[in-house]
Design a protein around this motif. Structure first.
Motif, PDB file in Angstrom:
ATOM      1  N   VAL A 142       0.839  -1.189   0.000  1.00  0.00           N
ATOM      2  CA  VAL A 142       0.000   0.000   0.000  1.00  0.00           C
ATOM      3  C   VAL A 142       0.880   1.247   0.000  1.00  0.00           C
ATOM      4  N   ASP A 143       0.696   2.096  -1.014  1.00  0.00           N
ATOM      5  CA  ASP A 143       1.399   3.366  -1.120  1.00  0.00           C
ATOM      6  C   ASP A 143       0.714   4.378  -0.211  1.00  0.00           C
ATOM      7  N   CYS A 144       1.478   4.960   0.714  1.00  0.00           N
ATOM      8  CA  CYS A 144       0.929   5.933   1.654  1.00  0.00           C
ATOM      9  C   CYS A 144       1.610   7.280   1.436  1.00  0.00           C
ATOM     10  N   ALA A 145       0.809   8.335   1.261  1.00  0.00           N
ATOM     11  CA  ALA A 145       1.342   9.666   1.005  1.00  0.00           C
ATOM     12  C   ALA A 145       1.879  10.331   2.269  1.00  0.00           C
ATOM     13  N   THR A 146       1.334   9.962   3.433  1.00  0.00           N
ATOM     14  CA  THR A 146       1.693  10.652   4.667  1.00  0.00           C
ATOM     15  C   THR A 146       1.963   9.665   5.801  1.00  0.00           C
ATOM     16  N   GLN A 147       2.579  10.180   6.855  1.00  0.00           N
ATOM     17  CA  GLN A 147       2.795   9.368   8.052  1.00  0.00           C
ATOM     18  C   GLN A 147       1.455   9.018   8.690  1.00  0.00           C
ATOM     19  N   GLU A 148       0.492   9.910   8.594  1.00  0.00           N
ATOM     20  CA  GLU A 148      -0.828   9.643   9.164  1.00  0.00           C
ATOM     21  C   GLU A 148      -1.472   8.424   8.499  1.00  0.00           C
ATOM     22  N   GLU A 149      -1.348   8.309   7.177  1.00  0.00           N
ATOM     23  CA  GLU A 149      -1.879   7.136   6.480  1.00  0.00           C
ATOM     24  C   GLU A 149      -1.157   5.876   6.933  1.00  0.00           C
ATOM     25  N   VAL A 150       0.177   5.948   7.047  1.00  0.00           N
ATOM     26  CA  VAL A 150       0.956   4.803   7.538  1.00  0.00           C
ATOM     27  C   VAL A 150       0.466   4.396   8.923  1.00  0.00           C
ATOM     28  N   ASP A 151       0.364   5.380   9.822  1.00  0.00           N
ATOM     29  CA  ASP A 151      -0.021   5.091  11.209  1.00  0.00           C
ATOM     30  C   ASP A 151      -1.408   4.465  11.296  1.00  0.00           C
ATOM     31  N   GLU A 152      -2.362   5.033  10.564  1.00  0.00           N
ATOM     32  CA  GLU A 152      -3.748   4.544  10.621  1.00  0.00           C
ATOM     33  C   GLU A 152      -3.867   3.125  10.057  1.00  0.00           C
ATOM     34  N   LEU A 153      -3.275   2.895   8.886  1.00  0.00           N
ATOM     35  CA  LEU A 153      -3.335   1.552   8.304  1.00  0.00           C
ATOM     36  C   LEU A 153      -2.623   0.539   9.191  1.00  0.00           C
ATOM     37  N   TRP A 154      -1.481   0.925   9.708  1.00  0.00           N
ATOM     38  CA  TRP A 154      -0.707   0.025  10.574  1.00  0.00           C
ATOM     39  C   TRP A 154      -1.536  -0.380  11.793  1.00  0.00           C
ATOM     40  N   ALA A 155      -2.144   0.593  12.441  1.00  0.00           N
ATOM     41  CA  ALA A 155      -2.945   0.306  13.638  1.00  0.00           C
ATOM     42  C   ALA A 155      -4.120  -0.604  13.315  1.00  0.00           C
ATOM     43  N   ARG A 156      -4.820  -0.313  12.232  1.00  0.00           N
ATOM     44  CA  ARG A 156      -6.028  -1.075  11.898  1.00  0.00           C
ATOM     45  C   ARG A 156      -5.705  -2.486  11.374  1.00  0.00           C
ATOM     46  N   LEU A 157      -4.641  -2.606  10.595  1.00  0.00           N
ATOM     47  CA  LEU A 157      -4.328  -3.921  10.011  1.00  0.00           C
ATOM     48  C   LEU A 157      -3.574  -4.831  10.977  1.00  0.00           C
ATOM     49  N   THR A 158      -2.836  -4.268  11.939  1.00  0.00           N
ATOM     50  CA  THR A 158      -2.147  -5.135  12.903  1.00  0.00           C
ATOM     51  C   THR A 158      -3.060  -5.555  14.048  1.00  0.00           C
ATOM     52  N   GLU A 159      -4.232  -4.933  14.176  1.00  0.00           N
ATOM     53  CA  GLU A 159      -5.165  -5.305  15.242  1.00  0.00           C
ATOM     54  C   GLU A 159      -5.554  -6.775  15.072  1.00  0.00           C
ATOM     55  N   GLY A 160      -5.139  -7.596  16.029  1.00  0.00           N
ATOM     56  CA  GLY A 160      -5.394  -9.033  15.953  1.00  0.00           C
ATOM     57  C   GLY A 160      -4.385  -9.768  15.086  1.00  0.00           C
ATOM     58  N   GLY A 161      -3.458  -9.033  14.480  1.00  0.00           N
ATOM     59  CA  GLY A 161      -2.426  -9.632  13.623  1.00  0.00           C
ATOM     60  C   GLY A 161      -1.063  -9.496  14.277  1.00  0.00           C
ATOM     61  N   GLU A 162      -0.037  -9.309  13.450  1.00  0.00           N
ATOM     62  CA  GLU A 162       1.305  -9.169  14.006  1.00  0.00           C
ATOM     63  C   GLU A 162       2.170  -8.251  13.141  1.00  0.00           C
ATOM     64  N   GLU A 163       3.030  -7.515  13.827  1.00  0.00           N
ATOM     65  CA  GLU A 163       3.959  -6.617  13.154  1.00  0.00           C
ATOM     66  C   GLU A 163       5.139  -7.395  12.613  1.00  0.00           C
ATOM     67  N   GLY A 164       5.635  -6.963  11.473  1.00  0.00           N
ATOM     68  CA  GLY A 164       6.856  -7.515  10.904  1.00  0.00           C
ATOM     69  C   GLY A 164       7.880  -6.408  10.767  1.00  0.00           C
ATOM     70  N   GLN A 165       8.960  -6.712  10.127  1.00  0.00           N
ATOM     71  CA  GLN A 165      10.056  -5.770   9.945  1.00  0.00           C
ATOM     72  C   GLN A 165       9.863  -4.963   8.663  1.00  0.00           C
ATOM     73  N   CYS A 166      10.376  -3.744   8.661  1.00  0.00           N
ATOM     74  CA  CYS A 166      10.465  -2.902   7.452  1.00  0.00           C
ATOM     75  C   CYS A 166       9.112  -2.594   6.817  1.00  0.00           C
ATOM     76  N   GLY A 167       8.088  -2.381   7.638  1.00  0.00           N
ATOM     77  CA  GLY A 167       6.792  -2.009   7.109  1.00  0.00           C
ATOM     78  C   GLY A 167       5.895  -3.169   6.722  1.00  0.00           C
ATOM     79  N   TRP A 168       6.319  -4.398   7.019  1.00  0.00           N
ATOM     80  CA  TRP A 168       5.499  -5.580   6.723  1.00  0.00           C
ATOM     81  C   TRP A 168       4.675  -5.935   7.952  1.00  0.00           C
ATOM     82  N   LEU A 169       3.486  -6.457   7.715  1.00  0.00           N
ATOM     83  CA  LEU A 169       2.642  -6.944   8.802  1.00  0.00           C
ATOM     84  C   LEU A 169       1.765  -8.068   8.281  1.00  0.00           C
ATOM     85  N   LYS A 170       1.222  -8.817   9.228  1.00  0.00           N
ATOM     86  CA  LYS A 170       0.193  -9.805   8.916  1.00  0.00           C
ATOM     87  C   LYS A 170      -1.068  -9.368   9.629  1.00  0.00           C
TER      88      LYS A 170
END
Length: 160
Positions: free
Chosen positions: A82-110
Motif C-alpha cells: 500500500v502506497d501511503c502519502a503521509t505518516q498519518e496514512e501509515v499510522d492509521e493503516l498500521w494500527a487497523r491492520l495489525t489489530e489481531g495480527g502481528e507486526e513484521g520488519q520494514c513495514g510488513w505486517l500480517k
C-alpha cells in the motif's frame, strides 16, 4: 474490469475479511465497495447459500475473496503493498491492520487473517532513489531497525 485481479483464498471468512478491509480502507482513503457476491449452490462444495466469491474494491484496486476451505493458507511469499502519502496514512493503516495480527520488519505486517501487507510511505522509494547514494544506504540501515516505518527517521538518516 482489470485484466489481472488478486484472489485471496480464505477458509470460510471471506465475507468477514472483506467487510474488515472495506472498513479499514474507507477510514483511511474513503470509498470501497462490494462489486459482486456469489453464493454456493446445492452442488457445493461449500454449504448451500454460503459465500463462495466476493469481488470488491478498496483504494481503487479490485480483489477477489474466495471461501475455498482449509486446503491453503496465506504466506509472506505474497503480500499487498500500500502506497501511503503521509505518516498519518501509515499510522492509521498500521494500527487497523495489525489489530489481531502481528507486526513484521520494514513495514510488513500480517493481519488477523494471516494476509501479509507492506505499508510503504511514498517517501521511502524517493529517498532510496535520491542523488545521495550514501544517504540511501543510511536509509536502508534505519529501515532495518523499524517495524512500522517512520518517515522522519528515514529523512533524518538520509541527511546524515
Amino acid at each position: 474490469m482489470q485484466k489481472i485481479t488478486t484472489c485471496l483464498w480464505f477458509d470460510n471468512q471471506a465475507e468477514e475479511a472483506v467487510n474488515h478491509y472495506l472498513s479499514v480502507f474507507d477510514a483511511v482513503f474513503g470509498g470501497g465497495s462490494i462489486l459482486d457476491l456469489q453464493r454456493y449452490g446445492a452442488s457445493g462444495p461449500g454449504p448451500e447459500g454460503s459465500v463462495m466469491v466476493i469481488r470488491f474494491e478498496i483504494a481503487g484496486q479490485e480483489l477477489l475473496a474466495l471461501n475455498g476451505g482449509p486446503a491453503f493458507t496465506f504466506s509472506e511469499a505474497v503480500s499487498l503493498s500500500v502506497d501511503c502519502a503521509t505518516q498519518e496514512e501509515v499510522d492509521e493503516l498500521w494500527a487497523r491492520l495489525t489489530e489481531g495480527g502481528e507486526e513484521g520488519q520494514c513495514g510488513w505486517l500480517k493481519d488477523k487473517y494471516g494476509l501479509s501487507w507492506q505499508i510503504v510511505p511514498r517517501a521511502l522509494p524517493e529517498l532510496l532513489g535520491g542523488p545521495d547514494a550514501e544517504g540511501a544506504q543510511r536509509v536502508i540501515r534505519a529501515l532495518m531497525d523499524m517495524k512500522k516505518i517512520d518517515i522522519r527517521r528515514l529523512e533524518a538518516a538520509y541527511k546524515g
